[in-house]
Design a protein around this motif. Structure first.
Motif, mmCIF file in Angstrom:
data_model
loop_
_atom_site.group_PDB
_atom_site.id
_atom_site.type_symbol
_atom_site.label_atom_id
_atom_site.label_comp_id
_atom_site.label_asym_id
_atom_site.label_seq_id
_atom_site.Cartn_x
_atom_site.Cartn_y
_atom_site.Cartn_z
ATOM 1 N N ASP A 178 -8.648 -3.934 -0.013
ATOM 2 C CA ASP A 178 -7.658 -4.183 -0.709
ATOM 3 C C ASP A 178 -7.518 -3.620 -2.327
ATOM 4 O OD1 ASP A 178 -7.737 -7.046 -2.459
ATOM 5 O OD2 ASP A 178 -9.353 -6.323 -1.344
ATOM 6 N N THR B 26 -3.154 -0.947 -1.634
ATOM 7 C CA THR B 26 -4.114 0.319 -1.974
ATOM 8 C C THR B 26 -3.547 1.707 -1.589
ATOM 9 O OG1 THR B 26 -6.283 -0.873 -0.866
ATOM 10 C CG2 THR B 26 -5.954 1.360 -0.302
ATOM 11 N N ASP C 157 -13.512 2.180 -4.155
ATOM 12 C CA ASP C 157 -12.919 3.219 -4.451
ATOM 13 C C ASP C 157 -13.602 4.445 -4.100
ATOM 14 O OD1 ASP C 157 -10.887 1.848 -5.481
ATOM 15 O OD2 ASP C 157 -11.137 2.532 -7.743
ATOM 16 N N SER D 14 0.713 -1.238 -0.093
ATOM 17 C CA SER D 14 0.006 0.011 -0.013
ATOM 18 C C SER D 14 0.926 1.382 0.107
ATOM 19 C CB SER D 14 -1.088 0.098 1.006
ATOM 20 O OG SER D 14 -1.916 -0.956 0.889
ATOM 21 N N LEU E 207 -7.676 -0.608 -3.654
ATOM 22 C CA LEU E 207 -8.533 0.691 -3.695
ATOM 23 C C LEU E 207 -7.793 1.714 -3.841
ATOM 24 C CD1 LEU E 207 -11.315 -0.226 -0.920
ATOM 25 C CD2 LEU E 207 -11.107 -0.734 -3.371
#
Length: 405
Positions: A380, A352, A399, A335, A382
């Motif tokens: 996850d 993400t 999102d 991420s 996103l």
């Protein structure tokens, strides 16, 4: 022919983990990342290896893909022998049709053939969603010494929390005379850990009988154990001393990760004498840029930190850009926290992106109505847009668009 094994472990890893929300939408609860470089299932698997148990069946059902890939041949845990090791056991088509596992006891019943091939004296039943280190061989030794039919691991819990657990009421010699499932007024604080040792001849008999019992929910806690107790079998509690946490909720998962940062909590993952094994990609060491601030945090290899990180757990390949702030949070592999973003009291799942100047979560002291506060959770893969605000306790599965300045 398979060589006889004195002990076979059966690890129940098929639970949906619905209380973990978006974290378990695409993967089984035991596959959820934990502690910077592990997954939850690493703990019972490593306990088996360290306890000298070579034959381990992992029973999967819900979203098993990631878990199956992760376990693979069992090599990271040294469970890849030719005639033993780890086996992933999914529900399968039988002569009388296909059946999902309909309860914990039914899951074991459907795999009696797997257990039979090793002709074991004892079977250890484990859950795949607990964080703890435990030497099962000591529990098995006590089971033998008591000439027990069933031994149940218990941990002492505060009386105020006892009504959340299955409680074992015992005689002075440790024998169980009563089993109460989540009692309103608990008589003791011996909480079942969901870890059982059975003499296999008895377990096999009761699994078959339970399968043929109409109206049974085919569950150990609700059906098998009460029936054994009713029939007067020798059942004992095994007192476990040490750290143990059921990480089945967002709060408990967050707390258990944060416990790794507390030197007063007895969960040392650097102890080589009882190693927790895991399957990790080879990545370069972490990079902490000049001017970055990192305090009391666990930063995995592959991370690139240019902002501020405090009291947080960051998994591999996480990026924290300049001006970004991460506090009291868990950031899972891959991420990215973009420039100027603030992430507090949150769990951000894998791969993400938290956009520039976005705000995720909040400190509890900034919230007037404490019922509105909780850990914010982002799913996850996103994208949280630039300047977006994610409230405390939010559970984000899609999102989020940015906010135009």
């Amino acid at each position: 022919m398979y060589p006889k094994q004195e002990v076979v472990a059966m690890l129940l890893a098929g639970g949906q983990g619905s209380r973990l929300g978006v974290l378990t939408q695409k993967l089984a609860k035991p596959a959820v990342p934990f502690g910077g470089k592990y997954r939850i299932i690493d703990f019972p698997l490593s306990n088996c290896v360290n306890s000298g148990i070579d034959a381990v069946g992992v029973l999967t059902q819900y979203q098993p893909l990631v878990l199956n890939e992760y376990i693979g041949s069992g090599q990271p845990w040294d469970l890849d022998g030719n005639n033993s090791g780890v086996s992933v056991l999914s529900p399968y088509q039988q002569v009388k049709g296909a059946d999902w596992y309909s309860g914990t006891a039914n899951a074991i019943y459907q795999n009696i053939n797997y257990i039979d091939r090793y002709n074991p004296d004892y079977v250890v039943i484990l859950s795949g969603d607990h964080i703890y280190k435990m030497d099962y061989s000591k529990m098995i030794a006590e089971h033998k010494a008591n000439n027990a039919d069933c031994t149940i691991a218990v941990i002492d819990v505060p009386l105020a929390e006892a009504s959340r657990f299955g409680i074992m009421n015992t005689n002075p010699d440790g024998s169980i005379y009563e089993f109460e499932e989540k009692p309103e007024k608990p008589k003791s604080t011996n909480a079942s850990m969901g870890i059982y040792v059975f003499s296999y001849d008895k377990l096999r008999k009761y699994l078959i009988e339970d399968e043929e019992t109409e109206g049974s929910s085919h569950d150990f806690g609700k059906d098998i154990l009460p029936k054994m107790l009713e029939d007067g079998l020798r059942m004992f509690a095994y007192q476990f001393q040490g750290y143990w946490k059921d990480v089945g909720t967002i709060d408990s998962l967050w707390e258990s990760n944060m416990d790794l940062l507390d030197p007063n909590v007895p969960l040392d993952l650097t102890d080589e004498s009882w190693k927790i094994y895991s399957r990790n990609p080879v990545v370069p060491p972490q990079y902490i840029a000049e001017g970055a601030q990192v305090q009391n945090s666990l930063i995995a290899d592959g991370c690139s930190i240019s902002g501020s990180v405090d009291f947080s757990v960051l998994f591999s390949n996480v990026t924290v850009e300049p001006g970004a702030v991460v506090q009291d949070s868990i950031i899972m592999p891959g991420s990215v926290i973009k420039e100027g973003a603030v992430v507090q009291y949150a769990i951000v799942s894998e791969n993400t992106v938290i956009g520039r100047n976005a705000v995720v979560g909040a400190r509890p002291e900034t919230i007037v109505d404490k019922d509105q506060w909780g850990i914010a959770v982002i799913g996850d893969n996103l994208k949280i847009g630039e300047g977006a605000k994610i409230a405390p306790k939010a559970m984000v599965a899609e999102d989020v668009e940015g906010v135009e300045e």
